[in-house]
Write an enzyme that holds these catalytic residues in place. Structure first.
Site, short mmCIF file in Angstrom:
data_model
loop_
_atom_site.label_atom_id
_atom_site.label_comp_id
_atom_site.label_asym_id
_atom_site.label_seq_id
_atom_site.Cartn_x
_atom_site.Cartn_y
_atom_site.Cartn_z
N ASP A 76 -0.40 -0.65 -4.80
CA ASP A 76 -1.68 -0.13 -5.33
C ASP A 76 -1.47 1.14 -6.15
OD1 ASP A 76 -1.07 1.34 -3.01
OD2 ASP A 76 -3.15 1.51 -2.36
N HIS A 86 -11.26 -1.83 1.22
CA HIS A 86 -11.32 -0.44 0.73
C HIS A 86 -12.03 -0.24 -0.61
CE1 HIS A 86 -9.10 3.68 0.94
NE2 HIS A 86 -10.33 3.71 1.43
N CYS A 141 -5.85 4.64 -4.09
CA CYS A 141 -6.09 3.32 -3.53
C CYS A 141 -7.38 2.64 -3.98
CB CYS A 141 -6.07 3.47 -2.03
SG CYS A 141 -6.41 1.95 -1.24
N HIS A 193 1.79 2.06 4.02
CA HIS A 193 0.88 3.21 4.19
C HIS A 193 1.10 3.79 5.59
CE1 HIS A 193 -2.86 5.52 4.35
NE2 HIS A 193 -3.13 5.18 3.11
N LYS A 225 -6.43 -5.45 3.78
CA LYS A 225 -7.23 -4.25 3.52
C LYS A 225 -8.13 -4.41 2.30
CE LYS A 225 -6.21 0.34 1.67
NZ LYS A 225 -5.34 1.51 1.71
N ASP A 279 0.84 -1.19 0.00
CA ASP A 279 0.00 0.00 0.00
C ASP A 279 0.88 1.25 0.00
OD1 ASP A 279 -2.08 1.74 0.24
OD2 ASP A 279 -2.92 0.85 2.05
N LYS A 339 1.54 9.86 -5.54
CA LYS A 339 0.15 9.36 -5.41
C LYS A 339 -0.84 10.51 -5.67
CE LYS A 339 -2.81 7.59 -1.66
NZ LYS A 339 -2.84 7.13 -0.26
#
Ligand code: NAG
Ligand code: NAG
Ligand code: NAG
Length: 547
Positions: free
Chosen positions: A281, A126, A70, A218, A124, A31, A303
């Site tokens: 991701d 999400h 994400c 993350h 995770k 992540d 990101k």
């Protein structure tokens, strides 16, 4: 096209079906891990020996593209479609909203379940968590242990968000539908142990699909953003800057997890007949949303931007000798494009299953294993929430729309600082659990060859920079092969080419399924109504211990 697909499927079947059962598929995701956050790409501060051993005895996906955020990226991985064609583009989900991948979309877990797989998920999610039907156990997974939302504290497993203008917090860790109040430990280790237990208990005469989506690296909650066990941080004292040192420890735990998974598969006798994939991701947020001291250096941007730093990600494929025989395919750096949406058809191809119609993804398996040019000649990053987009066609990439200047720079050079002599990389490779396991099953390994990563390292080349920042009315154009760092704008030199790319973008934008409006936190989701958890608030009746 249909005939081509069929031919590819037949080839896939020919490659794979000799084994007693279909290959086990283990998908591992990181992540917010950036391009320069792995020694696969040459990092000397952040070392990933287990991942590197797998990558260098599998295939490094050198031009792996994904979405810049994400929830969109995970949507593409799970559905085989671009996020913008299912309405999942833009800002990732908060714990207090009811968006999610539309229920009529089929997910990789459902395809594999139909193909006879036992399906397990750890980590995770999400992509929707307000009501039960959005959760993994309603969408093709037999079990899900992990977090439904975007981020958590690595020890407390709670997430803090704003609701009604004030911070609120709730537990995020669930075992299927139940909040988990008993688990203790560092979340990366917890996920590793759950995953190895699943493998140990697996009935090997059935194929296993395990999706392991780590939080690492993350950040955690805002005030405890980088978390790693202190002894692991101390072990990274070759890393100069303090946050980067913690970050390196977080990635070390992620890498250890990969080693444990490989070792467990080997001990269980499954490794020979297993496909392992690894991908991030999206790019690292060196600055901005979820800033974590990750780095995409030397790529531009971070990101949440359509620059390469946001969308060009770490990824690899490894397969055991029963899945892809011979060693000639091993150790290659695959230079063709692949997109996150390609995992679904690529894995279906690998296990000899039919590719469903209507995907944006392209089956890549035989192209990768046989090192043939990629059929993916186009890549779109379309975000009508943040109002920017990019299209890559052949060697050219056009970026347009509004992008915050702060997300558009080249970050991360200062994060490369090393104190003294860095650890002996070759020795780390040889000492890794992945090395030991692969050696046991007879995969040829050579630390000298593996330590030479020239082919996998991106350098910016000798282009003469011509700066460019796009806007709502203007765009930038790059030769992404010669200029991977997006330094030299070609929009004035090649105006006709820019028009072609703009036209392709317009055509693709016509396929946008709009998001369900702007984000509004739903006060009904407040953790206080659910014993201080972020539960599936539209399915669960409010409850509390104090009442
Ligand atoms: C393992 O799976 C096979 C094939 O589905 C089945 O026949 C067998 O009963 C299973 N064994 C156990 C112990 O569940
Ligand atoms: C994107 O553009 C729309 C329409 O102009 C605008 O309403 C919206 O606020 C913009 N989004 C962002 C994140 O700036
Ligand atoms: C409520 O939360 C506490 C921890 O704060 C936990 O011990 C208890 O089991 C929970 N109750 C229910 C009904 O889940």
């Amino acid at each position: 096209m249909a005939i081509l697909h069929q031919a590819v499927v037949l080839l896939g079947a020919a490659l794979c079906v000799s084994a007693a059962t279909k290959p086990h598929v283990i998908m591992i995701m990181a992540d917010d891990m950036g391009w320069d956050d792995t020694s696969t790409h040459g990092s000397k501060s952040v070392l990933t020996p287990n991942l590197d051993v797998l990558t260098r005895s599998g295939v490094s996906l050198h031009r792996y593209y994904t979405h810049a955020l994400c929830s969109p990226a995970r949507t593409a991985v799970l559905t085989g479609k671009y996020a913008h064609t299912v309405g999942m583009q833009g800002m990732p989900l908060s714990n207090a909203e009811e968006r999610g991948i539309p229920l009529e979309e089929r997910l990789i877990s459902q395809y594999l379940q139909d193909a006879g797989y036992r399906t397990q998920m750890v980590g995770k999610w999400h992509v929707g968590h307000a009501f039960f039907e959005q959760l993994p156990t309603y969408r093709g997974f037999e079990n899900h242990f992990g977090v439904r939302g975007g981020f958590i504290d690595y020890y407390e497993y709670n997430a803090q968000e704003q609701l009604d203008g004030r911070p609120v917090t709730g537990l995020c860790l669930f075992d299927d539908l139940q909040p988990d109040w008993t688990t203790e430990g560092y979340i990366t280790d917890v996920y590793t142990e759950k995953s190895t237990t699943i493998i140990e208990n697996h009935n090997v005469s059935e194929p296993l699909y395990l999706l392991l989506t780590h939080h690492a690296p993350h950040n955690g909650n805002e005030d405890a953003s980088l978390q790693a066990p202190p002894e692991e941080v101390r072990a990274q004292r070759h890393v100069e800057l303090h946050p980067r040192r913690i970050f390196a420890a977080m990635v070390k735990k992620l890498d250890d997890s990969i080693g444990e998974i490989v070792a467990t598969l080997e001990k269980k006798g499954m490794l020979e007949n297993t496909i392992i994939t690894f991908s991030t991701d999206n790019g690292a947020p060196t600055v901005g949303l979820g800033a974590n001291s990750g780095s995409n250096y030397p790529l531009r941007g971070v990101k949440k931007s359509p620059w390469e730093g946001g969308i060009r990600g770490n990824a690899m494929i490894w397969a055991g000798p029963e899945v892809a025989p011979g060693n000639a395919w091993r150790g290659k750096v695959y230079d063709g494009n692949m997109h996150a949406a390609d995992w679904v058809p690529t894995l279906l191809e690998a296990i000899g299953e039919k590719i469903p119609a209507g995907l944006d993804g392209i089956p890549m398996w035989s192209h990768i294993i046989e090192n043939k040019p990629s059929p993916r000649t186009e890549i779109f990053e379309i975000d009508d929430y943040f109002n920017h987009s990019s299209v890559t066609l052949g060697r050219h990439k056009l970026v347009k729309g509004t992008i915050d200047e702060s997300l558009s720079k080249h970050y991360g050079e200062d994060l490369r600082g090393i104190i003294g002599t860095p650890p002996d990389y070759k020795q780390k490779l040889r000492d890794s659990k992945a090395w030991e396991s692969l050696e046991t099953i007879g995969i040829p390994l050579d630390a000298d060859v593996m330590a030479d990563r020239d082919e996998a390292i991106v350098t910016c080349g000798n282009v003469v920079p011509k700066p460019c920042s796009p806007s709502a009315e203007s765009w930038c154009l790059y030769d992404i092969i010669e200029d991977p760092c997006e330094l030299r704008d070609l929009s004035e030199e090649l105006p006709q080419l820019a028009q072609i790319l703009l036209y392709r973008l317009e055509q693709e934008e016509a396929k946008i399924i709009p998001r369900e409006g702007q984000y509004v936190a739903d006060p009904k989701s407040a953790p206080k109504y659910f014993n201080y958890t972020w539960d599936a608030y539209l399915s669960v009746e409010p409850y509390s211990d104090s009442e």
